[in-house]
Design a protein around this motif. Structure first.
Motif, PDB file in Angstrom:
ATOM      1  N   GLY A 282       8.582  29.585  32.360  1.00  0.00           N
ATOM      2  CA  GLY A 282       8.834  30.759  32.497  1.00  0.00           C
ATOM      3  C   GLY A 282      10.207  31.147  32.027  1.00  0.00           C
ATOM      4  O   GLY A 282      11.030  32.245  32.116  1.00  0.00           O
TER       5      GLY A 282
ATOM      6  N   LEU B 242      10.985  31.636  29.006  1.00  0.00           N
ATOM      7  CA  LEU B 242      10.215  32.861  28.126  1.00  0.00           C
ATOM      8  C   LEU B 242      10.602  34.288  28.571  1.00  0.00           C
ATOM      9  O   LEU B 242      11.543  34.988  27.662  1.00  0.00           O
ATOM     10  CB  LEU B 242       9.295  33.151  29.111  1.00  0.00           C
ATOM     11  CG  LEU B 242       7.921  34.109  27.940  1.00  0.00           C
ATOM     12  CD1 LEU B 242       6.514  34.073  27.987  1.00  0.00           C
ATOM     13  CD2 LEU B 242       7.936  35.864  29.099  1.00  0.00           C
ATOM     14  N   SER B 243      10.996  34.074  29.708  1.00  0.00           N
ATOM     15  CA  SER B 243      12.833  35.170  30.116  1.00  0.00           C
ATOM     16  C   SER B 243      14.071  34.528  29.217  1.00  0.00           C
ATOM     17  O   SER B 243      14.573  36.320  28.560  1.00  0.00           O
ATOM     18  CB  SER B 243      13.124  34.913  31.324  1.00  0.00           C
ATOM     19  OG  SER B 243      12.151  35.175  33.175  1.00  0.00           O
TER      20      SER B 243
ATOM     21  N   LEU C  91      13.070  36.273  25.706  1.00  0.00           N
ATOM     22  CA  LEU C  91      12.800  37.998  25.811  1.00  0.00           C
ATOM     23  C   LEU C  91      14.162  38.395  25.445  1.00  0.00           C
ATOM     24  O   LEU C  91      14.079  39.320  24.619  1.00  0.00           O
ATOM     25  CB  LEU C  91      11.912  38.381  26.559  1.00  0.00           C
ATOM     26  CG  LEU C  91      11.613  39.650  26.925  1.00  0.00           C
ATOM     27  CD1 LEU C  91      10.773  39.663  26.248  1.00  0.00           C
ATOM     28  CD2 LEU C  91      10.574  40.216  28.456  1.00  0.00           C
ATOM     29  N   THR C  92      15.352  38.537  26.663  1.00  0.00           N
ATOM     30  CA  THR C  92      16.593  38.601  26.935  1.00  0.00           C
ATOM     31  C   THR C  92      17.292  38.457  25.064  1.00  0.00           C
ATOM     32  O   THR C  92      17.701  39.349  24.854  1.00  0.00           O
ATOM     33  CB  THR C  92      17.022  38.142  27.538  1.00  0.00           C
ATOM     34  OG1 THR C  92      16.274  37.512  28.442  1.00  0.00           O
ATOM     35  CG2 THR C  92      18.473  38.504  27.772  1.00  0.00           C
TER      36      THR C  92
ATOM     37  N   PHE D 223       2.818  39.657  25.532  1.00  0.00           N
ATOM     38  CA  PHE D 223       4.462  39.893  25.682  1.00  0.00           C
ATOM     39  C   PHE D 223       5.353  40.279  24.338  1.00  0.00           C
ATOM     40  O   PHE D 223       6.650  40.930  24.218  1.00  0.00           O
ATOM     41  CB  PHE D 223       4.582  38.060  24.427  1.00  0.00           C
ATOM     42  CG  PHE D 223       6.191  37.873  24.282  1.00  0.00           C
ATOM     43  CD1 PHE D 223       7.182  37.266  25.133  1.00  0.00           C
ATOM     44  CD2 PHE D 223       6.767  37.564  22.536  1.00  0.00           C
ATOM     45  CE1 PHE D 223       8.570  36.871  24.995  1.00  0.00           C
ATOM     46  CE2 PHE D 223       7.791  37.292  22.630  1.00  0.00           C
ATOM     47  CZ  PHE D 223       8.760  37.328  23.349  1.00  0.00           C
TER      48      PHE D 223
ATOM     49  N   THR E 119      14.747  42.022  33.018  1.00  0.00           N
ATOM     50  CA  THR E 119      13.421  41.128  32.042  1.00  0.00           C
ATOM     51  C   THR E 119      11.631  40.343  33.384  1.00  0.00           C
ATOM     52  O   THR E 119      11.080  40.258  33.596  1.00  0.00           O
ATOM     53  CB  THR E 119      13.461  39.552  31.138  1.00  0.00           C
ATOM     54  OG1 THR E 119      14.531  38.826  32.338  1.00  0.00           O
ATOM     55  CG2 THR E 119      14.060  40.011  30.255  1.00  0.00           C
ATOM     56  N   SER E 120      12.645  40.919  34.515  1.00  0.00           N
ATOM     57  CA  SER E 120      11.791  40.118  35.497  1.00  0.00           C
ATOM     58  C   SER E 120      10.681  41.093  35.951  1.00  0.00           C
ATOM     59  O   SER E 120       9.475  40.955  36.946  1.00  0.00           O
ATOM     60  CB  SER E 120      12.250  39.645  36.755  1.00  0.00           C
ATOM     61  OG  SER E 120      13.341  41.155  37.374  1.00  0.00           O
TER      62      SER E 120
ATOM     63  N   SER F 116       4.038  35.379  32.010  1.00  0.00           N
ATOM     64  CA  SER F 116       4.738  34.273  32.803  1.00  0.00           C
ATOM     65  C   SER F 116       5.826  34.541  32.881  1.00  0.00           C
ATOM     66  O   SER F 116       6.466  33.694  31.356  1.00  0.00           O
ATOM     67  CB  SER F 116       4.144  33.177  32.600  1.00  0.00           C
ATOM     68  OG  SER F 116       3.209  33.081  31.359  1.00  0.00           O
ATOM     69  N   ASP F 117       7.157  35.260  33.357  1.00  0.00           N
ATOM     70  CA  ASP F 117       8.349  35.352  32.856  1.00  0.00           C
ATOM     71  C   ASP F 117       8.733  34.214  34.301  1.00  0.00           C
ATOM     72  O   ASP F 117       7.684  33.378  34.168  1.00  0.00           O
ATOM     73  CB  ASP F 117       8.948  36.375  33.228  1.00  0.00           C
ATOM     74  CG  ASP F 117       8.845  36.805  34.350  1.00  0.00           C
ATOM     75  OD1 ASP F 117       7.824  36.206  35.041  1.00  0.00           O
ATOM     76  OD2 ASP F 117      10.027  37.333  34.988  1.00  0.00           O
TER      77      ASP F 117
ATOM     78  N   SER G 282       5.952  32.744  37.298  1.00  0.00           N
ATOM     79  CA  SER G 282       5.528  31.482  36.945  1.00  0.00           C
ATOM     80  C   SER G 282       5.764  31.321  38.994  1.00  0.00           C
ATOM     81  O   SER G 282       5.617  30.279  39.645  1.00  0.00           O
ATOM     82  CB  SER G 282       6.768  30.760  36.381  1.00  0.00           C
ATOM     83  OG  SER G 282       6.631  31.256  35.042  1.00  0.00           O
TER      84      SER G 282
END
Lengths: 243, 233, 217
Positions: free
Chosen positions: C18, C21-22, C25-26, C89, C161-162, C170-171, C175
């Motif tokens: 998770g 992924l955060s 994405l950032t 995503f 991103t949260s 599922s960041d 998670s």
């Protein structure tokens, strides 16, 4: 009245004031000169505790500056100070600038404060400007207001930190004239300045500082005619070359 | 791209009412949180500039703590965690007797978070003033309190008014996070309309238009206020 | 019953995925957003009134929208435009990039304006074209001035991103929430999430602060 004994100050590693000792007696005018960065400005700010120092002692009218138990606001209220860049309160009219500390620190009534302020504005030649904001005045006028603001507290001594350095040349004299008048009226003064003409006219004594040290401490005449240190000689020859 | 347009659903019941109450909750959460943020943030911002190192340190810790944790996580902490770890009587009170628990939590969470942002602006405003200005006050024998009260704050006030507006708009947008703990504010309502009516386009357009309209109104009102403030040289 | 620490350790692979992924994405949004913002900022300063107004409208539009609403918009729009479902995503990536570009544009515009006009004149006086003076004279100085702000915005982006929580991507936070709900450990898991976010953001902001100090010198 003002007495500095072996005052030492460091800014981190930098030794700004080195064992500085000097006395100013009542009614005396002391001019402090020296190259920039020599510690002159720091020295006068130590006298009213705007700058702290690490060693030595400063006594003003029998009170030890910065000592535990000294009421610094009370002491500062008795010493006037004029800054290089005026530091008028930009959000207040000229009159309010002069009244603020009279009311808040000396607890004078608004009426008394205004009366005192108007008298002083008259004295510095700005009676008709009392309603204006500082930004509406020229630099010379602002500095005269700042002097009036300091005098309004009925100080026992006045500190001047390069009062004319931020001014355009044509405005320097109007400020110096007010200061000369003040000196002739018998005010005790410590003046950091490069204006040697002013020093010649009203100073009783001149001290010369270099790299945090008081290199020369002499009567005005002795200082200008026969300075004892080489550093002061060089400085004088440079600064006086054009007069 | 197949899409069945029907703008009229926006004025049908219950959707129109959902949009209206959504807007109401959004404004209520934003306004309340902003008040907390401005009062608390101003105090913390001032505290950070005080000569007392201990007070300044605590205030700085507050700012660092609240701006380095995502707002959403903070809301979850207030909503799910705080009632459990607070002293039992308080926890019970929050769980049983707190009126409008979602709303109250959102306001507190958003307010405390935004206070950290406001404190940064206030501190910057005070520090943007020349050091000599405070010195002039001290030189005349004023106390720290008097220097702040009569000199630093009145001058800094004019500097921080524009950021305060911006912060309101930030709170206003951030109030949408309240939907994660169940406040049916504007974004939540537009999502609901989208789910119930399958007219997502219309629903989101309506919400978008309302957000933009309010933002523009606030910005215009505040620029009017700013123009009335006397300029400081 | 497992201790909190055991639970975290046991779920660590899932949680790290998770977090990955955060961070991904950032990173993608920061790169895409800055590139897009550079174009927008140049349009904004182009002197062409139509282009400048267009860019300004884009920026103002996205700056007055809540990010969650933007996420909702693209979660709905992207599959509609593409004509088939794509993972959330990609919807999130597009939503964040378009949204962040508006915020980056203001930073880049200010950065370009912070370079004195004399620099542009000096470049033009030596015969450089507009493009050349941007490329060799203005932008290098501008980027040096605005790097701390861009990095700070990156930290804010990481926190933002949260919000993909709202579309169950599922960041890290999602998670954490899944583990918390499955095991009934909301208190300890959310505190854990706060500590992790704080550690990352605080360290990053100290780093930016150091960088800023060096850049000033």
């Amino acid at each position: 009245m003002i007495s500095l004994r072996n005052v030492d100050k460091w800014y981190g590693q930098f030794h700004t004031l080195k064992k500085c000792s000097v006395d100013v007696s009542r009614g005396e005018v002391l001019v402090i000169c020296g190259p920039s960065g020599s510690g002159k400005s720091t020295l006068v700010k130590c006298v009213n505790g705007l700058e702290s120092f690490q060693a030595g002692e400063i006594i003003v009218d029998g009170v030890s500056v910065g000592a535990l138990g000294t009421d610094m606001p009370k002491l500062r209220a008795r010493i006037g100070m004029v800054f290089q860049s005026f530091e008028l309160y930009p959000h207040m009219s000229v009159l309010d600038n002069i009244c603020l500390a009279q009311e808040k620190v000396l607890n004078r009534s608004r009426g008394d404060a205004e009366e005192r302020a108007r008298g002083l504005l008259e004295r510095v030649g700005l009676a008709e400007h009392e309603k204006k904001l500082p930004s509406q005045l020229s630099g010379g006028q602002q500095q005269r207001v700042a002097i009036a603001r300091a005098l309004a507290m009925d100080p026992i001594a006045m500190l001047f930190d390069e009062p004319t350095s931020a001014l355009d040349p044509e405005m320097i004299n109007e400020v110096l004239e007010v200061m000369v008048q003040l000196a002739q009226d018998g005010m005790t003064m410590m003046v950091v300045t490069h204006e040697m003409g002013f020093a010649r006219k009203v100073a009783d004594r001149v001290i010369f500082m270099d790299q945090g040290e008081i290199v020369e401490d002499a009567d005005k005449d002795a200082f200008f005619t026969a300075p004892s240190s080489d550093r002061a000689k060089t400085f004088l020859s440079r600064i006086l070359a054009h007069i | 791209m197949e899409y069945n347009w029907d703008w009229s659903i926006l004025v049908q019941e219950p959707y129109l009412w959902w949009l209206i109450t959504g807007t109401g909750w959004t404004l209520a959460v934003s306004a309340a949180a902003w008040c907390i943020a401005v009062v608390l943030g101003t105090l913390i911002g001032i505290a950070r500039t005080l000569p007392n190192r201990f007070v300044a340190g605590i205030a700085t810790a507050y700012t660092e703590l609240f701006r380095n944790v995502p707002l959403l996580v903070q809301l979850f902490l207030w909503y799910f965690v705080a009632p459990e770890i607070l002293p039992a009587p308080m926890g019970h009170w929050i769980k049983r007797d707190l009126p409008l628990p979602e709303f109250a939590t959102a306001v507190v969470g958003l307010g405390l978070y935004t206070a950290a942002r406001v404190s940064i602006q206030v501190r910057a405003g005070i520090q943007s003033l020349r050091r000599g200005l405070a010195m002039a006050g001290y030189a005349q024998g004023m106390t720290v309190a008097q220097v702040y009260r009569h000199i630093l704050l009145p001058v800094a006030f004019r500097v921080v008014i524009p950021p305060f507006t911006t912060e309101f708009l930030t709170v206003f947008k951030n109030s949408s996070l309240a939907l994660t703990i169940g406040v049916l504010e504007l974004t939540a309502q537009s999502g609901q309309i989208s789910e119930y009516s399958f007219h997502s386009f219309e629903a989101f357009t309506a919400a978008t238009a309302i957000y933009i309209l309010i933002t523009m109104t606030v910005a215009a009102a505040m620029s009017l206020v700013e123009r009335r403030l006397p300029a400081v040289a | 019953m497992m201790s909190d620490l055991q639970l975290i350790l046991q779920s660590l692979p899932f949680l790290l995925e998770g977090l990955g992924l955060s961070l991904l994405l950032t990173l993608l949004v920061a790169v895409g957003g800055i590139l897009m913002a550079l174009v927008l900022a140049l349009l904004r300063l182009s002197g062409n009134r139509a282009l400048s107004t267009l860019a300004a409208t884009y920026v103002n539009f996205f700056r007055s929208m809540p990010l969650i609403l933007v996420i909702f918009w693209f979660f709905f729009l992207v599959p509609l435009v593409i004509g088939r479902p794509v993972g959330s995503f990609y919807s999130a990536l597009i939503a964040f990039t378009l949204f962040e570009a508006a915020h980056y544009t203001e930073i880049i515009r200010a950065g370009i304006l912070s370079v004195s006009r004399g620099q542009g004149w000096a470049a033009a006086a030596t015969g450089l074209t507009y493009g050349q003076s941007l490329r060799y004279v203005i932008l290098p100085q501008a980027f040096r001035n605005m790097t701390p702000l861009l990095l700070t915005q990156g930290i804010i982006l990481f926190q933002d991103t949260s919000l993909v929580f709202v579309v169950s991507l599922s960041d890290f936070l999602t998670s954490v929430t899944i583990v918390a709900r499955n095991e009934g450990r909301l208190v300890s898991m959310y505190i854990f999430a706060a500590v992790v976010y704080f550690a990352i953001c605080f360290v990053a902001s100290r780093f930016v602060h150091q960088f800023e100090k060096k850049a000033v010198r």
